[in-house]
Design a protein around this motif. Sequence first.
Motif, PDB file in Angstrom:
ATOM      1  N   ARG A  84      -8.026   2.636   2.660  1.00 49.13           N
ATOM      2  CA  ARG A  84      -8.812   3.491   2.231  1.00 49.13           C
ATOM      3  C   ARG A  84      -8.137   4.931   1.846  1.00 49.13           C
ATOM      4  N   GLY A  85      -8.727   5.800   0.996  1.00 47.71           N
ATOM      5  CA  GLY A  85      -8.207   7.179   0.487  1.00 47.71           C
ATOM      6  C   GLY A  85      -8.331   8.092   1.514  1.00 47.71           C
ATOM      7  N   PHE A  86      -8.151   9.422   0.994  1.00 46.69           N
ATOM      8  CA  PHE A  86      -8.535  10.470   1.510  1.00 46.69           C
ATOM      9  C   PHE A  86      -7.699  10.856   2.702  1.00 46.69           C
ATOM     10  N   CYS A  87      -6.419  10.322   2.451  1.00 43.17           N
ATOM     11  CA  CYS A  87      -5.269  10.655   3.661  1.00 43.17           C
ATOM     12  C   CYS A  87      -4.091  10.895   3.276  1.00 43.17           C
ATOM     13  N   GLY A  88      -4.227  12.017   2.094  1.00 43.11           N
ATOM     14  CA  GLY A  88      -3.094  12.846   1.769  1.00 43.11           C
ATOM     15  C   GLY A  88      -2.146  11.753   0.857  1.00 43.11           C
ATOM     16  N   ASP A  89      -0.815  12.092   1.248  1.00 41.62           N
ATOM     17  CA  ASP A  89       0.324  11.418   0.870  1.00 41.62           C
ATOM     18  C   ASP A  89       0.758  10.197   1.631  1.00 41.62           C
ATOM     19  N   PHE A  90      -0.157   9.583   2.402  1.00 42.27           N
ATOM     20  CA  PHE A  90       0.207   8.712   3.407  1.00 42.27           C
ATOM     21  C   PHE A  90       0.773   7.378   2.927  1.00 42.27           C
ATOM     22  N   ASN A  91       0.478   6.720   1.516  1.00 36.16           N
ATOM     23  CA  ASN A  91       0.978   5.753   0.867  1.00 36.16           C
ATOM     24  C   ASN A  91       2.162   5.893   0.180  1.00 36.16           C
ATOM     25  N   GLU A  92       2.166   7.428  -0.346  1.00 36.97           N
ATOM     26  CA  GLU A  92       3.399   7.888  -1.335  1.00 36.97           C
ATOM     27  C   GLU A  92       4.786   7.815  -0.513  1.00 36.97           C
ATOM     28  N   THR A  93       4.455   8.288   0.971  1.00 35.55           N
ATOM     29  CA  THR A  93       5.646   8.323   1.654  1.00 35.55           C
ATOM     30  C   THR A  93       6.255   6.961   1.904  1.00 35.55           C
ATOM     31  N   ILE A  94       5.317   5.984   2.149  1.00 36.58           N
ATOM     32  CA  ILE A  94       6.022   4.817   2.199  1.00 36.58           C
ATOM     33  C   ILE A  94       6.496   4.103   0.987  1.00 36.58           C
ATOM     34  N   VAL A  95       6.240   4.463  -0.238  1.00 35.06           N
ATOM     35  CA  VAL A  95       6.887   4.078  -1.192  1.00 35.06           C
ATOM     36  C   VAL A  95       8.057   4.858  -1.435  1.00 35.06           C
ATOM     37  N   ALA A  96       8.229   6.065  -1.295  1.00 35.24           N
ATOM     38  CA  ALA A  96       9.521   6.643  -1.177  1.00 35.24           C
ATOM     39  C   ALA A  96      10.545   6.266  -0.117  1.00 35.24           C
ATOM     40  N   THR A 154       8.054 -21.391   4.919  1.00 35.29           N
ATOM     41  CA  THR A 154       8.014 -23.001   4.477  1.00 35.29           C
ATOM     42  C   THR A 154       8.227 -23.212   3.000  1.00 35.29           C
ATOM     43  N   GLY A 155       8.756 -21.993   2.346  1.00 38.89           N
ATOM     44  CA  GLY A 155       8.708 -21.960   0.861  1.00 38.89           C
ATOM     45  C   GLY A 155       9.916 -22.644   0.820  1.00 38.89           C
ATOM     46  N   SER A 156      10.640 -22.291  -0.586  1.00 38.56           N
ATOM     47  CA  SER A 156      11.872 -22.714  -1.166  1.00 38.56           C
ATOM     48  C   SER A 156      13.075 -21.739  -0.351  1.00 38.56           C
ATOM     49  N   ALA A 157      12.879 -20.645  -0.063  1.00 41.23           N
ATOM     50  CA  ALA A 157      13.815 -19.540   0.332  1.00 41.23           C
ATOM     51  C   ALA A 157      13.193 -18.954   1.859  1.00 41.23           C
ATOM     52  N   PRO A 158      13.317 -19.748   2.957  1.00 41.93           N
ATOM     53  CA  PRO A 158      12.795 -19.221   4.305  1.00 41.93           C
ATOM     54  C   PRO A 158      13.587 -18.171   4.653  1.00 41.93           C
ATOM     55  N   TRP A 159      12.897 -16.923   5.373  1.00 39.71           N
ATOM     56  CA  TRP A 159      13.310 -16.002   5.656  1.00 39.71           C
ATOM     57  C   TRP A 159      14.174 -16.095   7.167  1.00 39.71           C
ATOM     58  N   LYS A 160      15.147 -15.269   7.290  1.00 41.44           N
ATOM     59  CA  LYS A 160      15.785 -15.131   8.523  1.00 41.44           C
ATOM     60  C   LYS A 160      15.764 -13.902   9.469  1.00 41.44           C
ATOM     61  N   ARG A 161      15.185 -12.666   8.476  1.00 41.49           N
ATOM     62  CA  ARG A 161      14.938 -11.427   9.414  1.00 41.49           C
ATOM     63  C   ARG A 161      13.816 -10.984   8.904  1.00 41.49           C
ATOM     64  N   LEU A 162      12.631 -10.557   9.778  1.00 41.02           N
ATOM     65  CA  LEU A 162      11.477  -9.770   9.346  1.00 41.02           C
ATOM     66  C   LEU A 162      11.368  -8.387   9.996  1.00 41.02           C
ATOM     67  N   SER A 163      11.230  -7.490   9.092  1.00 45.33           N
ATOM     68  CA  SER A 163      11.128  -6.173   9.537  1.00 45.33           C
ATOM     69  C   SER A 163       9.734  -5.385   9.100  1.00 45.33           C
ATOM     70  N   VAL A 164       9.491  -4.419   9.453  1.00 41.89           N
ATOM     71  CA  VAL A 164       8.233  -3.803   9.238  1.00 41.89           C
ATOM     72  C   VAL A 164       8.564  -2.081   8.754  1.00 41.89           C
ATOM     73  N   LEU A 165       7.845  -1.790   7.859  1.00 41.28           N
ATOM     74  CA  LEU A 165       7.967  -0.059   7.450  1.00 41.28           C
ATOM     75  C   LEU A 165       6.732   0.346   7.489  1.00 41.28           C
ATOM     76  N   ALA A 166       6.583   1.237   8.502  1.00 37.45           N
ATOM     77  CA  ALA A 166       5.395   1.843   8.472  1.00 37.45           C
ATOM     78  C   ALA A 166       5.405   3.102   9.267  1.00 37.45           C
ATOM     79  N   HIS A 167       4.003   4.156   9.174  1.00 38.56           N
ATOM     80  CA  HIS A 167       4.109   5.134   9.648  1.00 38.56           C
ATOM     81  C   HIS A 167       4.009   5.011  11.386  1.00 38.56           C
ATOM     82  N   ASP A 168       4.913   5.979  11.999  1.00 41.86           N
ATOM     83  CA  ASP A 168       4.461   5.693  13.529  1.00 41.86           C
ATOM     84  C   ASP A 168       3.409   6.552  13.946  1.00 41.86           C
TER      85      ASP A 168
END
Length: 279
Positions: A84-96, A154-168
Motif C-alpha cells: 500500500r501507499g501512504f508510507c512516505g519514501d519507504f519504497n524509494e529507500t529500498i530502490v536507492a 530448479t531452473g537453468s541457473a540454480p542459485w547458491k546464495r539467498l539474501s534479503v534487502l528490507a527495512h528493519d
Amino acid sequence: MSRRAEVERRLRRLDEIADIMTAMKTLALIETRKYNRFMAHQQHLIQSIEAASADFLAFHPVFRGGCGQGEGGSEVLILIGSERGFCGDFNETIVAALAALPTVQPRLVVVGRRLATKLQDHPDVQIWLDGPNVAEEVRPVLDELMKALHRLQTGSAPWKRLSVLAHDSEGGIASHILLPITPTQEPIFAYPPRMNLDPAVFFVELTEHYLSAKLPGLFYASLMAENRRRLEHMENALRRMDTKIEDLRRKSNALRQEEIVEEIEIILLSAESLLTDPS
C-alpha cells in the motif's frame, strides 16, 4: 453557489477525509503494537535455530557452503517493499539501497506491489509478488515466495546464495544473508551432537526450519517500519489538514459576518425607505 456555501462544502469534504485518515492512523498504530509481540517470539525461535546450526556446523564443516546448491549458482536477492501507499519514501529507500549495490547485480524477487511498480523496468527482476498488508497475510505471501524460489532453483541457473534487502524494525535498511546459513554464535558444546538422522537430511530440514523462522521475522520488521512510516505520514497530513480546516472555518465565519452585515444594511435601508415614504 455563494462563496460561504462553497467554503462549507470544502469543509465537509476535508472533515470526511480527516476522519478516514484518523482511522488509517489508528490501524497503523494497532498493527505496530501487534508486530512487537510477533517479533519477540520470532527472535527467540531464530536464536534457538542459529544455536543448533552453530553446534552442527562446528562438527560438520562440510555443510558450511550450503546443501544441495551447485558451486556455479548465482545469488537471488529478495526485496521487501510495501503493498500500500501512504508510507512516505519507504519504497524509494529500498530502490536507492539496491542502486548502491556492486555492479554485478543478483537476480531479484520483488515483494510488494508499490515497490514492483518502481522496479518494473529493472533488467534483473525475475519475479514480483503481492506483499502482505497485515500480519495475518504474511504466511500466504511466504508460501508464494517459497514456490517462486523453488522455480528459480530448479531452473537453468540454480542459485547458491539467498539474501534479503528490507527495512528493519527501526526503519533503516538492512541486508540479510539467509543461505548459506552462517551462524554468528559460537558452538555451545565441546562434543558433537548425538543425531538420529543422517547429517545431510538433518541439515536440509534445519535449513527449512531456519527459513520458516527467519523470513516471517523479516516481513514483520518490514511491516512494522512501514506502519511507523504510515503513522508519521498520517500525523503530518492530519496536522496540515487541521490547519487547512481552521483556515476555512475562519474564512467561513468571516463570510457569514459579511452576510449578516449585508442583511442588516438591507433591513436598515428598507426601514429608512419606509420612514421617508410620503405616503
